[in-house]
Design a protein around this motif. Structure first.
Motif, short mmCIF file in Angstrom:
data_model
loop_
_atom_site.label_atom_id
_atom_site.label_comp_id
_atom_site.label_asym_id
_atom_site.label_seq_id
_atom_site.Cartn_x
_atom_site.Cartn_y
_atom_site.Cartn_z
N LYS A 28 6.94 -4.90 4.93
CA LYS A 28 5.79 -5.23 4.10
C LYS A 28 5.08 -3.96 3.64
CE LYS A 28 4.71 -9.81 5.69
NZ LYS A 28 3.78 -10.70 6.42
N VAL A 29 4.55 -4.04 2.44
CA VAL A 29 3.83 -2.89 1.90
C VAL A 29 2.65 -3.40 1.09
CG1 VAL A 29 5.56 -2.80 0.03
CG2 VAL A 29 4.04 -0.86 0.36
N LEU A 30 1.51 -2.75 1.29
CA LEU A 30 0.31 -3.12 0.54
C LEU A 30 0.09 -2.08 -0.56
CD1 LEU A 30 -2.34 -4.80 0.17
CD2 LEU A 30 -3.43 -3.18 1.74
N VAL A 31 -0.02 -2.55 -1.79
CA VAL A 31 -0.31 -1.66 -2.92
C VAL A 31 -1.76 -1.90 -3.35
CG1 VAL A 31 0.32 -0.98 -5.27
CG2 VAL A 31 2.09 -1.82 -3.69
N ILE A 32 -2.56 -0.87 -3.33
CA ILE A 32 -3.98 -0.99 -3.71
C ILE A 32 -4.17 -0.35 -5.08
CG2 ILE A 32 -6.36 -0.50 -3.04
CD1 ILE A 32 -5.31 -0.01 -0.17
N GLU A 33 -4.70 -1.12 -6.01
CA GLU A 33 -4.81 -0.64 -7.39
C GLU A 33 -6.24 -0.83 -7.89
OE1 GLU A 33 -3.01 0.90 -9.86
OE2 GLU A 33 -4.85 0.56 -11.03
N LYS A 34 -6.77 0.23 -8.45
CA LYS A 34 -8.15 0.21 -8.92
C LYS A 34 -8.34 -0.69 -10.14
CE LYS A 34 -11.70 3.53 -10.11
NZ LYS A 34 -11.92 4.70 -10.97
N ARG A 35 -7.34 -0.71 -11.00
CA ARG A 35 -7.45 -1.52 -12.20
C ARG A 35 -7.13 -2.99 -11.90
NH1 ARG A 35 -3.94 2.64 -15.95
NH2 ARG A 35 -5.67 3.98 -16.65
N GLY A 36 -7.29 -3.81 -12.92
CA GLY A 36 -7.01 -5.24 -12.79
C GLY A 36 -5.57 -5.60 -13.09
N HIS A 37 -4.72 -4.62 -13.24
CA HIS A 37 -3.31 -4.89 -13.56
C HIS A 37 -2.43 -3.82 -12.94
CE1 HIS A 37 -3.13 -1.50 -16.30
NE2 HIS A 37 -4.30 -1.89 -16.80
N ILE A 38 -1.15 -4.15 -12.80
CA ILE A 38 -0.19 -3.15 -12.34
C ILE A 38 0.44 -2.46 -13.55
CG2 ILE A 38 0.28 -4.45 -10.23
CD1 ILE A 38 3.02 -5.23 -11.49
N GLY A 39 1.20 -1.39 -13.28
CA GLY A 39 1.94 -0.72 -14.35
C GLY A 39 1.34 0.61 -14.77
N GLY A 40 0.17 0.93 -14.24
CA GLY A 40 -0.44 2.21 -14.58
C GLY A 40 -0.62 2.35 -16.08
N ASN A 41 -0.42 3.56 -16.58
CA ASN A 41 -0.61 3.81 -18.00
C ASN A 41 0.54 3.28 -18.86
OD1 ASN A 41 -3.04 4.95 -17.49
ND2 ASN A 41 -2.53 7.00 -18.25
N CYS A 42 1.58 2.76 -18.23
CA CYS A 42 2.68 2.14 -18.99
C CYS A 42 2.36 0.69 -19.36
CB CYS A 42 3.98 2.13 -18.18
SG CYS A 42 4.47 3.71 -17.54
N TYR A 43 1.28 0.17 -18.84
CA TYR A 43 0.94 -1.26 -19.01
C TYR A 43 0.91 -1.68 -20.48
CZ TYR A 43 -1.98 -5.49 -18.85
OH TYR A 43 -2.49 -6.75 -19.01
N ASP A 44 1.55 -2.79 -20.77
CA ASP A 44 1.46 -3.38 -22.11
C ASP A 44 1.03 -4.83 -22.02
OD1 ASP A 44 3.80 -4.49 -21.13
OD2 ASP A 44 5.11 -3.57 -22.61
N TYR A 45 0.55 -5.35 -23.11
CA TYR A 45 0.09 -6.74 -23.13
C TYR A 45 0.07 -7.22 -24.58
CZ TYR A 45 -4.38 -5.09 -24.92
OH TYR A 45 -5.34 -4.51 -25.71
N TYR A 46 0.08 -8.52 -24.74
CA TYR A 46 -0.01 -9.11 -26.08
C TYR A 46 -1.49 -9.23 -26.42
CZ TYR A 46 4.94 -10.19 -25.91
OH TYR A 46 6.31 -10.10 -25.84
N GLU A 47 -1.93 -8.50 -27.42
CA GLU A 47 -3.35 -8.61 -27.76
C GLU A 47 -3.61 -9.86 -28.61
OE1 GLU A 47 -2.26 -8.38 -31.07
OE2 GLU A 47 -4.32 -7.71 -31.36
#
Lengths: 364, 364
Positions: A28-47
């Motif tokens: 098991k591994v816990l990933v803690i992320e400050k933003r509301g999404h994963i993917g860092g600066n590579c994050y994409d989304y449908y606007e």
């Protein structure tokens, strides 16, 4: 709370390590992320209009590494986009990097590839001593190309002229004598065919991977027992800015939805000399999405906002070295990725570094 | 770890309560979600071809409540879609619910709305005693309509005939004498214009809302101190199935991408008598997305898979009552939502119930 492994940051570095821990160690591994999404600066989304965009500016995957490409291919299919960039100079759109057609258009010539090399050597100041990025360009391509393509673009990008920057900064931009107009010549290029967020979603599908969003790791880390912390956030923040803040260059990415199918003749057009933004990206030309509208973004480099680029100047390298010393002395903490290593990593380099880290420091 | 409020489940109930705690009480709240995404069964995403689909089957927002509509309008714009359903009967597509045109098409008549009422009363068995859902339909519309529209659809949906089901189950489906062919007549109807996931993302943008994904709450709850737990998961699971498992009906949602712009003449077509699926949804007709392909889903009801619908039969209600008694005796735990209350909530009802719960049990 107990997790053998805790990862701070859900960018490409953190997620790659999490994926390996979950699948290969079955831990098991816990990933803690400050933003509301994963993917860092590579994050994409449908606007809003339904066009897929990259929230933090364009990311084009390219690599010479079969290992990197094969690794990600477990989690996505690809479109086979090969990146091309045009540069807007004096009203014309010229291929970037500098290649045969750029020279012919800029000087209104009709040189063969053999002749281009001679021509460029004629205008270049090859005897110039290389101390800065300015010297790199002028020694290879002369004053005129330096002025039209590099000087002002660099100033916008870094808030410094090439003459103030280490030679390595502009050495990343090649000058070619041939007809290859691709921005990258890497053997493997493309975009995840359903987007980066979709690919990252597939990477973390394991039940072993717990993801805590919207959370600064300092809010919770005191309550978590772990054997190993993999930290991918800013290294200066980890040490409470003991030696002062490291500088990062950021980008204000401004989106515009256009009520037209087609906006510009390439996915990216650079504006070295006009406007305050560095470039315009039209996402559909990267993603190959079909849509009757199109969305572009303009990038305004800034000293405020989310950290994007470590600043390649000596003062910052020295400051980082102080933090690095403390990091090396930290027990049970591994520092990895662009922010923690204060190092400009391309996506594939970040990925390969994460795989290497897993092999050498975690799966041991 | 300490959080004043912990919420189990990131569906519409959990997220609404989290949003209210974060914004009105300005308190931190941890939301623990078993799946890898927020939004519960309302979750939507752009699948491989770039068409927006609802992962757990179609969700159409409709409400008579200005409060519910205004609340969500803080987080999304809307398209003004009004839901229409066609039913495939003997090779023809007839409006659903039963209305004037349905009757005229089914019986090959040309009745006015005034005449439809008389006609239906003529075929109905109005003296029939109402003990089951079968009686509801036959008393209002007669045997033929019961057979063509309700009997087999209900069997597919519930694995039971209407004669085995409480009258309330089919009472939700109205029979009209007029020309209103909309599925819902609620004053407020529509789809979040950038999708449900986007709307939910906006609801949890507060730094006060921490979201732990991919995590069964039992994995971590022992290590968390809280004042109040809001539990929106299955109530029987909370009590370790002490009295046995509650039954839920589930749906196997099977997606197909079609290489055509337009698949069927309505967003939803019911198939009461043909095939094993209950209905086909074409998502673009709900979302108004333009795309040169289209994606449909076929719904196969099943007893396996994620819990969707509480089963409206007495044995289950009695079993739930046992759990409810334990729930009422639980200190510092509030049970809310479709799974925790074993109750069929529409989206707006779940939302309103969550708002009410916040007002009466949290903001006190």
């Amino acid at each position: 709370m107990q997790y053998k492994y805790v990862i701070v940051g859900a960018g490409i570095t953190g997620l790659t390590i999490a994926q390996k821990i979950a699948s290969e160690l079955d831990e098991k591994v816990l990933v803690i992320e400050k933003r509301g999404h994963i993917g860092g600066n590579c994050y994409d989304y449908y606007e809003q209009s339904g066009v897929l965009v990259h929230k933090y500016g364009p990311h084009i995957f390219h690599t010479t590494s079969k290992r990197a490409y094969d690794y990600l291919s477990q989690f996505t299919k690809w479109n086979d986009y090969q990146h091309r960039v045009l540069t807007y100079v004096d009203g014309n759109l010229l291929p970037m990097p500098i290649c045969a057609r750029t020279i012919n258009m800029l000087y209104n010539l009709n040189l063969s590839t053999q002749e281009v090399e001679g021509f460029l050597k004629g205008v270049a100041d090859s005897s110039r001593e290389i101390k800065t990025s300015e010297d790199v360009v002028i020694s290879k391509a002369g004053e005129y190309i330096y002025e039209k393509f590099f000087r002002h673009y660099t100033k916008k990008q870094w808030d410094m002229y090439p003459s103030e920057l280490d030679p390595s900064v502009i050495s990343r931009v090649p000058i070619r004598y041939n007809t290859d107009e691709r921005y990258f010549t890497d053997q493997y290029q493309g975009m995840p065919s359903a987007g980066y967020a979709h690919m990252f979603g597939n990477m973390v599908k394991s039940e072993n991977i717990k993801i805590l969003l919207n959370t600064d790791y300092k809010e919770v880390i005191g309550d978590i027992e772990y054997d190993k912390l993999i930290y991918t956030g800013p290294i200066d923040y980890f040490f409470d800015y003991t030696f002062g803040k490291l500088k990062y260059r950021s980008i204000d990415v401004v989106f515009e939805t256009k009520d037209t199918c087609d906006y510009q003749p390439a996915s990216v057009v650079n504006y070295p000399n006009d406007y305050d933004f560095t470039r315009i990206t039209e996402f559909k030309k990267l993603t190959w999405q079909k849509h009757d509208k199109t969305v572009i973004c303009k990038e305004y480099p800034t000293w405020e906002g989310d950290p994007y680029y470590p600043v390649p100047i000596d003062a910052q390298k020295k400051l980082y070295a102080q933090y690095k010393e403390k990091a090396d002395a930290s027990k049970n903490v591994v520092f990895a990725g662009r922010l923690a290593e204060y190092k400009y990593y391309n996506m594939d380099a970040a990925l390969l570094s994460a795989l290497e880290l897993f092999d050498t420091q975690i799966n041991v």
